[in-house]
Scaffold this motif. Structure first.
Motif: not given
Length: 65
Positions: A53-65
């Motif tokens: 079994k394999t698992y990969t993930n990727a994420d990104s986030d952005e905060f604007v004030l």
């Protein structure tokens, strides 16, 4: 026959769950003097390679004030 049908349905459901999952969230807030927005984007992918079994993930986030 019922056992075979149950087994096939269970396998189909488990196979459907092994696809890529997309997670997109947006949080926002405001007041009289400020406004903010937080964006999150992520992906999860389950798979199988060499009978493991394999698992990969990727994420990104952005905060604007």
């Amino acid at each position: 026959m019922k056992k075979i049908a149950t087994l096939l349905i269970t396998l189909m459901l488990l196979t459907a769950c092994s696809e890529t999952t997309l997670n997109d969230y947006t949080f926002s807030g405001e007041s009289e003097y400020w406004e903010a927005e937080y964006l999150y984007k992520g992906t999860e992918k389950w798979g199988e390679k060499d009978e493991k079994k394999t698992y990969t993930n990727a994420d990104s986030d952005e905060f604007v004030l």
